[in-house]
Design an enzyme around this catalytic site. Structure first.
Site, PDB file in Angstrom:
ATOM      1  N   LEU A 106       0.883  -1.038   0.026  1.00  0.00           N
ATOM      2  CA  LEU A 106       0.281   0.059   0.189  1.00  0.00           C
ATOM      3  C   LEU A 106       0.935   1.088   0.098  1.00  0.00           C
ATOM      4  CD1 LEU A 106      -2.547  -1.335   2.370  1.00  0.00           C
ATOM      5  CD2 LEU A 106      -2.766  -1.361  -0.017  1.00  0.00           C
ATOM      6  N   GLU A 115       0.448   5.921  -0.313  1.00  0.00           N
ATOM      7  CA  GLU A 115      -0.526   6.857   0.054  1.00  0.00           C
ATOM      8  C   GLU A 115      -1.653   7.068  -0.951  1.00  0.00           C
ATOM      9  OE1 GLU A 115      -0.305   9.363   2.630  1.00  0.00           O
ATOM     10  OE2 GLU A 115       1.580   8.245   3.180  1.00  0.00           O
ATOM     11  N   HIS A 153      -3.453   4.164  -1.932  1.00  0.00           N
ATOM     12  CA  HIS A 153      -4.413   3.595  -1.201  1.00  0.00           C
ATOM     13  C   HIS A 153      -5.131   3.980   0.016  1.00  0.00           C
ATOM     14  CE1 HIS A 153      -1.830   0.409  -3.334  1.00  0.00           C
ATOM     15  NE2 HIS A 153      -3.004   0.274  -3.705  1.00  0.00           N
ATOM     16  N   GLN A 196      -5.372 -12.083 -12.810  1.00  0.00           N
ATOM     17  CA  GLN A 196      -5.174 -10.897 -13.811  1.00  0.00           C
ATOM     18  C   GLN A 196      -3.850 -10.461 -14.173  1.00  0.00           C
ATOM     19  OE1 GLN A 196      -6.533  -8.552 -10.417  1.00  0.00           O
ATOM     20  NE2 GLN A 196      -5.017  -6.840 -11.167  1.00  0.00           N
ATOM     21  N   LYS A 201      -6.322   6.139 -11.456  1.00  0.00           N
ATOM     22  CA  LYS A 201      -5.229   5.820 -12.093  1.00  0.00           C
ATOM     23  C   LYS A 201      -5.388   4.835 -13.110  1.00  0.00           C
ATOM     24  CE  LYS A 201      -1.318   4.018 -10.415  1.00  0.00           C
ATOM     25  NZ  LYS A 201      -0.900   2.662 -11.281  1.00  0.00           N
ATOM     26  N   VAL A 236      -3.155   9.753  -6.901  1.00  0.00           N
ATOM     27  CA  VAL A 236      -2.452  10.700  -5.781  1.00  0.00           C
ATOM     28  C   VAL A 236      -0.960  10.543  -6.519  1.00  0.00           C
ATOM     29  CG1 VAL A 236      -1.695  10.672  -3.460  1.00  0.00           C
ATOM     30  CG2 VAL A 236      -3.952   9.878  -3.865  1.00  0.00           C
ATOM     31  N   MET A 244       1.336   7.759  -7.955  1.00  0.00           N
ATOM     32  CA  MET A 244       1.814   6.418  -7.092  1.00  0.00           C
ATOM     33  C   MET A 244       1.337   5.150  -7.504  1.00  0.00           C
ATOM     34  SD  MET A 244       1.508   8.091  -3.241  1.00  0.00           S
ATOM     35  CE  MET A 244       2.574   9.627  -2.854  1.00  0.00           C
ATOM     36  N   SER A 245       2.375   4.203  -7.356  1.00  0.00           N
ATOM     37  CA  SER A 245       2.240   2.941  -7.829  1.00  0.00           C
ATOM     38  C   SER A 245       2.886   1.762  -6.920  1.00  0.00           C
ATOM     39  CB  SER A 245       2.298   2.847  -9.226  1.00  0.00           C
ATOM     40  OG  SER A 245       2.486   1.392  -9.617  1.00  0.00           O
TER      41      SER A 245
END
Ligand code: PAF
Length: 281
Positions: A33, A35, A37, A61, A149, A176, A184-185
C-alpha cells in the site's frame, strides 16, 4: 482492527454487519500500500460504518509473462497503512482458497476491455472482473472505492456493476502523485534511480497535452503525437500505448467534442507504468 483470512468468516461477518444495518465500505487492493490507497480508504471511511480493505495479489489478472511472482508483498507494512486509515477489517484471503483448481466461471466485460491496457494484457480485465465479483460477494459492500489511475479498470467495474445489477455504489478516487508528479504505484519501487527520474515523462507528456488542449487543439492525432514524441526522447522509456478515447465508450476519437480520456502506458525495462488525464472541452 482485525484480519480475516477465511472466506466463509468474511462473508458471515459481512452479513452480520448488514443485518445490524451498518454501511460497509470497501477498498480492494493487491497490497504494498501507498498514499494512493490511503486516500481511497479515507474516502471510504467518511461514508461507511465498517471499512474493509482486501489484500490479495490476484493471479488471474496477470499474464504468464508478467510480474506475479515478483509483485511486491509486505503484510506488516500494509497493516500499519490500514491502521492509519482506520480500517476495521483487513480481508487477507489465503492464496489457495480464492480459486479452486477446477474453477471455470469467469466474468468478462466485452466492450471496454479490448483496447488500452487490454490490448497488451488480453485476459487482465477478465481476471479483475472475476476477482472483484468474488470480493463483492464475500465482503457485501454498500460502496467500493477504485482509483482513477486505473481509469480503464474503473470504467469496466462501473459497467460490470451496472450490467450485472450489483447493489454496490462505485466511488472514484483521484490520482495521488509523488511531490514531483509521478503517479503513486506499488510498481514504482522497482524503478532504478535513472528510470525513476525519467518516469516523470508520463506526467510531463500529459501536462503538455493539457496545455495544448487549453490552447484550443482538438485534433486527437496531434495530441497523441505530443506524447509519442516526448516519450521517444526519453532513453529508458518504451511507449506501450498513448490513446485519446471517449470517456464513456473508450473508443478512439479523432476530433475532441465530448469528454475524452488521454491515457498512456510506458515501460521502463520490466516495469510498466500507467497514467491518464481527462480532457473536458
Ligand atoms: O487495482 C487493483 O489493485 C486490482 O486490480 C484489484 C481491483 C484489487 C483487483 O485485484
Amino acid at each position: 482492527m482485525e484480519t480475516i483470512r477465511s472466506l466463509k468468516r468474511m462473508q458471515k461477518r459481512a452479513f452480520r454487519h448488514k443485518r445490524e444495518g451498518s454501511v460497509i465500505g470497501f477498498v480492494p487492493t493487491m497490497g504494498f500500500l501507498h498514499e494512493g490507497h490511503l486516500s481511497l480508504m479515507k474516502l471510504a471511511r467518511k461514508r461507511c460504518d465498517v471499512l474493509v480493505a482486501s489484500i490479495f495479489v490476484n493471479p488471474t489478472q496477470f499474464g504468464s509473462n508478467e510480474d506475479l511472482c515478483t509483485y511486491p508483498r509486505d503484510f506488516t507494512r500494509d497493516e500499519s497503512f490500514c491502521e492509519k486509515a482506520n480500517v476495521d477489517i483487513i480481508f487477507y484471503p489465503e492464496f489457495e482458497s480464492m480459486y479452486t483448481d477446477d474453477a471455470s466461471v469467469w466474468v468478462n466485460e466485452e466492450a471496454l476491455s479490448g483496447g488500452l491496457c487490454g490490448a497488451s494484457r488480453p485476459d487482465h480485465f477478465r481476471g479483475v472482473c472475476t476477482v472483484v465479483t468474488k470480493l463483492f460477494n464475500l465482503v457485501q459492500p454498500d460502496l467500493a472505492v477504485f482509483g482513477e489511475k486505473d481509469a480503464q479498470q474503473l470504467r469496466i467495474i462501473e459497467r460490470m456493476v451496472r450490467d450485472l445489477d450489483f447493489p454496490v455504489e462505485i466511488v472514484r478516487g483521484s490520482i495521488v502523485r509523488e511531490p514531483d508528479g509521478l503517479a503513486m504505484s506499488s510498481r514504482n519501487k522497482y524503478l532504478s534511480a535513472t528510470q525513476r527520474k525519467e518516469a516523470l515523462c508520463l506526467r510531463r507528456s500529459l501536462d503538455k497535452v493539457v496545455e495544448q488542449f487549453k490552447e484550443g487543439e482538438r485534433d486527437a492525432t496531434v495530441l497523441r503525437q505530443v506524447v509519442v514524441d516526448l516519450i521517444a526522447s526519453v532513453p529508458s522509456a518504451e511507449l506501450d500505448y498513448a490513446e485519446v478515447v471517449d470517456d464513456g465508450s473508450l473508443a478512439e476519437v479523432e476530433k475532441i467534442e465530448g469528454d475524452v480520456l488521454m491515457a498512456l502506458a510506458v515501460k521502463f525495462g520490466a516495469v510498466r507504468l500507467i497514467d491518464n488525464t481527462i480532457l473536458y472541452p
